[in-house]
Each structure stands twice: as structure tokens, then as C-alpha cells.
Design a protein around this motif. Sequence first.
Motif, PDB file in Angstrom:
ATOM      1  N   MET A  75       0.842  -1.206   0.000  1.00 43.52           N
ATOM      2  CA  MET A  75       0.000   0.000   0.000  1.00 43.52           C
ATOM      3  C   MET A  75       0.871   1.248   0.000  1.00 43.52           C
ATOM      4  N   ASP A  78       2.610   1.740  -3.317  1.00 43.37           N
ATOM      5  CA  ASP A  78       1.691   2.257  -4.327  1.00 43.37           C
ATOM      6  C   ASP A  78       1.483   3.753  -4.153  1.00 43.37           C
TER       7      ASP A  78
ATOM      8  N   PRO B 214     -14.212   5.198  -7.746  1.00 40.24           N
ATOM      9  CA  PRO B 214     -13.748   4.118  -8.599  1.00 40.24           C
ATOM     10  C   PRO B 214     -12.872   4.648  -9.729  1.00 40.24           C
ATOM     11  N   ILE B 215     -11.965   3.793 -10.163  1.00 38.97           N
ATOM     12  CA  ILE B 215     -11.169   4.144 -11.330  1.00 38.97           C
ATOM     13  C   ILE B 215     -12.085   4.017 -12.532  1.00 38.97           C
ATOM     14  N   GLY B 216     -12.093   5.005 -13.389  1.00 38.09           N
ATOM     15  CA  GLY B 216     -12.984   4.933 -14.547  1.00 38.09           C
ATOM     16  C   GLY B 216     -12.193   4.822 -15.820  1.00 38.09           C
ATOM     17  N   PRO B 217     -12.868   4.476 -16.904  1.00 39.48           N
ATOM     18  CA  PRO B 217     -12.159   4.465 -18.179  1.00 39.48           C
ATOM     19  C   PRO B 217     -11.794   5.893 -18.570  1.00 39.48           C
TER      20      PRO B 217
ATOM     21  N   PRO C 141      -4.024   5.707  -4.905  1.00 41.46           N
ATOM     22  CA  PRO C 141      -4.455   4.349  -4.570  1.00 41.46           C
ATOM     23  C   PRO C 141      -5.218   4.311  -3.258  1.00 41.46           C
ATOM     24  N   LYS C 142      -6.235   3.477  -3.179  1.00 44.81           N
ATOM     25  CA  LYS C 142      -6.990   3.331  -1.936  1.00 44.81           C
ATOM     26  C   LYS C 142      -6.845   1.925  -1.373  1.00 44.81           C
ATOM     27  N   SER C 143      -6.735   0.945  -2.242  1.00 42.84           N
ATOM     28  CA  SER C 143      -6.580  -0.413  -1.739  1.00 42.84           C
ATOM     29  C   SER C 143      -5.782  -1.218  -2.748  1.00 42.84           C
ATOM     30  N   LEU C 144      -5.223  -2.310  -2.288  1.00 40.34           N
ATOM     31  CA  LEU C 144      -4.378  -3.109  -3.158  1.00 40.34           C
ATOM     32  C   LEU C 144      -5.200  -3.906  -4.150  1.00 40.34           C
ATOM     33  N   TYR C 145      -6.305  -4.466  -3.647  1.00 39.84           N
ATOM     34  CA  TYR C 145      -7.154  -5.282  -4.513  1.00 39.84           C
ATOM     35  C   TYR C 145      -8.477  -4.566  -4.748  1.00 39.84           C
ATOM     36  N   ILE C 146      -8.967  -4.644  -5.943  1.00 33.25           N
ATOM     37  CA  ILE C 146     -10.280  -4.049  -6.197  1.00 33.25           C
ATOM     38  C   ILE C 146     -11.166  -5.049  -6.924  1.00 33.25           C
ATOM     39  N   ARG C 177      -4.987  -3.923  -7.872  1.00 33.13           N
ATOM     40  CA  ARG C 177      -5.336  -2.668  -8.514  1.00 33.13           C
ATOM     41  C   ARG C 177      -4.361  -2.284  -9.616  1.00 33.13           C
ATOM     42  N   SER C 178      -3.067  -2.418  -9.278  1.00 31.21           N
ATOM     43  CA  SER C 178      -2.049  -1.951 -10.214  1.00 31.21           C
ATOM     44  C   SER C 178      -2.127  -2.705 -11.541  1.00 31.21           C
ATOM     45  N   GLU C 181      -5.633  -1.601 -13.583  1.00 32.53           N
ATOM     46  CA  GLU C 181      -5.897  -0.197 -13.920  1.00 32.53           C
ATOM     47  C   GLU C 181      -5.846   0.078 -15.430  1.00 32.53           C
ATOM     48  N   ILE C 184      -8.982  -1.094 -17.016  1.00 27.49           N
ATOM     49  CA  ILE C 184     -10.140  -0.242 -16.696  1.00 27.49           C
ATOM     50  C   ILE C 184     -10.111   1.001 -17.570  1.00 27.49           C
ATOM     51  N   HIS C 191     -14.657  -0.992 -12.693  1.00 26.58           N
ATOM     52  CA  HIS C 191     -14.381  -1.010 -11.262  1.00 26.58           C
ATOM     53  C   HIS C 191     -15.716  -0.984 -10.508  1.00 26.58           C
ATOM     54  N   VAL C 193     -17.854  -0.537  -7.153  1.00 28.85           N
ATOM     55  CA  VAL C 193     -17.790   0.012  -5.801  1.00 28.85           C
ATOM     56  C   VAL C 193     -19.130  -0.212  -5.122  1.00 28.85           C
TER      57      VAL C 193
END
Lengths: 216, 235, 194
Positions: A75, A78, B214-217, C141-146, C177-178, C181, C184, C191, C193
Amino acid sequence: MDVDLELEDSDNEETITAQSVLAKLEEAWMNEKFSPEILPHRTEIVDCMLEQIHQMEENLNKLKKSDFRVVIHRMELDRIRYIITSYLRSRLEKIELYTSHILEMESKRPVEERYLSPAEYKFAQEHQSHLENHFETVVLRHMPYNIRTLDKATMSVAPNLFSQVFLRANKTVNGVIVETGVEGAEEEVELDGNSQHIIQYKAIAELVKSGSVQLI
Amino acid sequence: MPLLRSYTPHYFSIDDIMATQERLPCKFEVDVLRLGEYCRNQAKIIMSNTTALKVAKKSFLDPSSDDEDIKTGTTLELPYWLARALCNRNRSIVSVNIPRIYKEAYREILKAEASVVDLHRLCVYFYEFGSYLSGFNHRDSTEIGNLLVQCFKDRFRLIMDWAQNSSGDTSGSGRGAGSDPTARLDNLERGLLITGRSSWEALEAWLSQGGGRPIGPANMVVNHQKRQLANASVS
Amino acid sequence: MFGDKAFELIKELERCPDSLPAFNDEGVRQVLEEMRVLFEQNQKDVNVSVSGDANYFAGVQLRHTSLERNKRCLLAYLYNRLQYIRQMRWEFGSILPPEIKFNLCEPEVKWFGNYSKYLANYMKTIGDGYGLDLTQDTKPPKSLYIEVRCLVDYGKLELEDGEIVLLKKNSQHLLPRSECEPLIRQGILQHIVH
């Protein structure tokens, strides 16, 4: 910047150093994000931080995947990587937009005092020459000969130094001169240590570069 | 990574080119030789836009227009970029007049009720064109400068309010009478409104989700997909 | 009127800020033609002026201004298109969808290739030669896995740790996430939520 990588042997001092480099990176990032013009590059911080990231990644790979520490450290990595890329993106964005203006300014500075890192400088030059080349190929060479030249002075895109910015004074600064917009009129302002202001960038540009104030 | 910066017109700026295309009445102070066709076509353009444009193009390219002149005293509406170049200190080819929307009668209206005036209808580039006009050495120049500042101050609060409260669209598509009041904004104001809205939305999203959006396109990817979809449904 | 055709090019861009219209070859050619005629006429009138008749000065001035205006519009047309094309490098990646590429003129395609190249070269040098992809990590970044939903049949995706995930349309996954991305950003994954 005095980051001493030699100290890495000692665990305790390493954390202090890494922490302080990160703090410096965050300062540089915020300044760059909020300043209308490009600031002197801080490649040494970026390089040092990336070096740290690579080492941490190597260490993490040695740990078991299920180890809870891995998650926390990843984390953090990142987050740092985001700050670095965001910082460099802000710079690149300005370099692309103000290319000829920046190159013009750089040409007046001694090489060791350039605002751009050598890699950024190379990028800027290439960006400029490909733009000019494109103009030349598509239209300029078809124009009457007396109008073909690119007039750098009129075409140069320059940042708006009169933009308003938010700042926090790191220490007390006296006698900041603000142009008030009405012809020639000026106003003198005092920035108390730790106070926050919204002010025209041009008046405090040098203070940002010297580290007396922090853009927020 | 959009190249967004604070307002700064420059050589390549589309808005600035649009603003400098706005026209103002000019009177020729000297004879301009071999340009008369251009003058006559102006009259035709006013009468019928589409056909005259074709004629204008033809006669401009036609060498026989050589012997046509513009006589001293002719009045024409010229775009700002041309008027500016022909009206300078040393040797004025034209003298300029100020468009009526910046003249006293309109200034009075704007002073009285700045917030209800439809600037968009008066001039899409009201502030930019206005500030260029105030650069002419004309008796109205100073007044125009003051007017722009006052008018902006009066309307700014309204724009702030709209940015934070309404969700109407700013595309300007439904610009009929009595529809979205934001359609009354000039180009500069509309830009402010859009910036204001998006920062307000960002703030609200952050307050409600703690920044975990959320990450968006990428925007361009979204637009591209929409167009593909539209094309597919048409064909 | 002089400069009108050049202004049309600018209006074309102004009308559709969210897409790139096809390169207007014909429009550009017509402006260049207008410039040629303006220039020739000016040459003629300058010669007359030199031989003593100063009355042509105003016309020369007027046409010269029009030449400059045409030049500005043409360069601005090219410049603003490049701005858009450059943005596509950041959003679509180094390979453009064919329908979009179709709207570029050949020098623009070339410029795009060059831009991709010197951008990549620059990114390779970051961090003392380690390299860093600046088109990644675009959001804090907010979390490792999304959690993501797959929008198309993408096929297999190999993760950094060697694990292989099959991305089928409408399937849902919890991924690093990495690593998702970029997908996405390209509109392949969505993604989710809660």
C-alpha cells in the motif's frame, strides 16, 4: 538536499532518512501541482525514492505472500509511486504546453542551474522540433516565402504568473510586493510563519523556489 | 492528464481566434485600391449568406476585380483582427466605431440588471471582445473597461450559485426562451460554471466516499465507445 | 472575405471539442491558395508603390494582415489537433483504434508515432535508468485489490505473480489494482464500488 544513502546500513537512521526524503518529495509534488510555471527539477529526490522502492520491493518478494506486512508495505509503495508519477506528469504537462517558452528561459541559465533535468530537457527539445517539423511539412512550406517563419515571440505559450495560489509560509517573510493590477500600483504584504494566504503567484514565485513558502 | 491551465489566451488559442473574429463598424479614412469586390460582396453577404459566399470566393480569386476600389468614407463591418491592424497610431486606414452592445444605452441596462441579461445572445465572447475594444483609443474605451469588471462582479455570485446548486446541462442545446438560465452566460462565464461544477462534484464525492472513487475508463475511450454505439444503431 | 475559409477550420474544431473530425485537406488547401493569391497581388502593388504611387499602401497592409491571420488559423488548426492526438496517447495507449486513426492525416500519424517514441524514451530514463511508466498510477491508490466486472470477452490475463485469470464477459474478479488499472482505462474492466 543532503540525503546520505551510505547510512542505510543502520536500520534506525535509514527510516529517518527515507521519511525525510518522502517529506521532501511531497513538498516538491504539491509545489509543482499548484504552481503555474515549471519549478527547478528535483531529480535527486525522485531517483532516491525510486531506489528505495526497488529495494523494498525486493525485500517484499522474499516474504511470504500471506504475511500481513506485505499488504501494508505494498500500500505504502503504491502511494509513493503515485506521488512520483503525479509529480513527473505535472512537470511533463507544463513542458509540453510551454515548450518554447521554457526552452527560451533555459537557454539563459547555466547548464547546472537548469530547471529541467537532462532527460526532460531532451524531451522538450524533441517535442519542439517535432511540432515545428509538423507545421513545416503540412502548411508552412506551401506558404509565400516571406511569411514562412515561426515567430517565437508571438507564438510562445507562457504560463499565467498572475494566477492566484494558496500557500503556507514556512517562516516569516517581510516585504512581499504584490502588483494590484491597477497600473503600476503595488502593495506590500507580510507573511507570518505558518500563516496561510491566497495570493498572486508572481509575487511569491521566488519564495516557492527557495522553500520559504509551501503551496497548498 | 488534461492540459488545463488558468485563462491565458495565446497564439493557438481557439477561444482567442473566435473572439477576435467578432465584427465592429469601421469607416475607411483612405482609398483602398483594388479591393472593391470585397466591399460589394460584403453587401451581398448581408442580403443572402449562402449564395453570396460563393460569389465572394469567386470574385476574390478573379483577377478582374483588380480595378475595384474602396472609397474613403465607406463604412464596413470588419472583424476585430483586421480593424486592429488597420487602425493604429501612425497611419489609420480605418477609424473604428464601437458595436452598440457596448454603447451607452446597453451599458445602462447592464449596470441596472447585469444578472438577467442574456450575454450569450449579445456576444458569445462578451468579455474577451469587450476587453479588446477597450484597447482602442476611443472615447468609450475606459467606460467599457469599467463595465466589464462591474458586470462580471454582478454576475459572478450567480455563477457560483449555479455551480453549486443546479444540475442543468451546459451544452447549450436547449437554449429556448425560459429554459436553462445558464444559457445566458457568455463563453468565459460558461467555462467558469463548468469548472465550478466539476470541483463541486469532486468535493461532494470526496465528502461522501472519502476519496475512494472508482477508477474509470479514460474520457476519450468513453466518448469513442458512445460514438461507436451510436453509429452501430444508425447503420 | 479574406480569412473566412481559415476561420471555418477553427470553427470546425470549436464545434466538436470531444472528438477529432477528419483532417480537412481541402479546407487547408483552399486557405493556402487564398494566401498565394493575396501574396501575388501584394507583390504587384508593392512594385507600383516603389515606383512612386503611395496609394496602394492601404491595400498592401490589408492583405498582409489577412495573410498573417490565415497563417495563424492554419497553425492553430494543426496545433489544436495535435493537442487532441497527444491526449489520445495517454488515454488509448500507443495503438489507436482504426476508426480514429482514419481521421488523421499522414503527417499526424507520423507525429503520433514520434511522440510515443520520445515519450517512451523519456520514461525509460526516469530513476537512473530503472524507468517508470507515467501513464500508470493516475489515481491515488486506496486499496491493493479491487473488485472488477469484465465488460468484454478479453481472454487470459497473467498476473505478476504468475497466476492466470480468465476474463470472460460479465465475470467478476478481485484483482490487484495496479494490474487492472490499464484495462479499466481502456474500458475492458469496470471497477465495482459498493
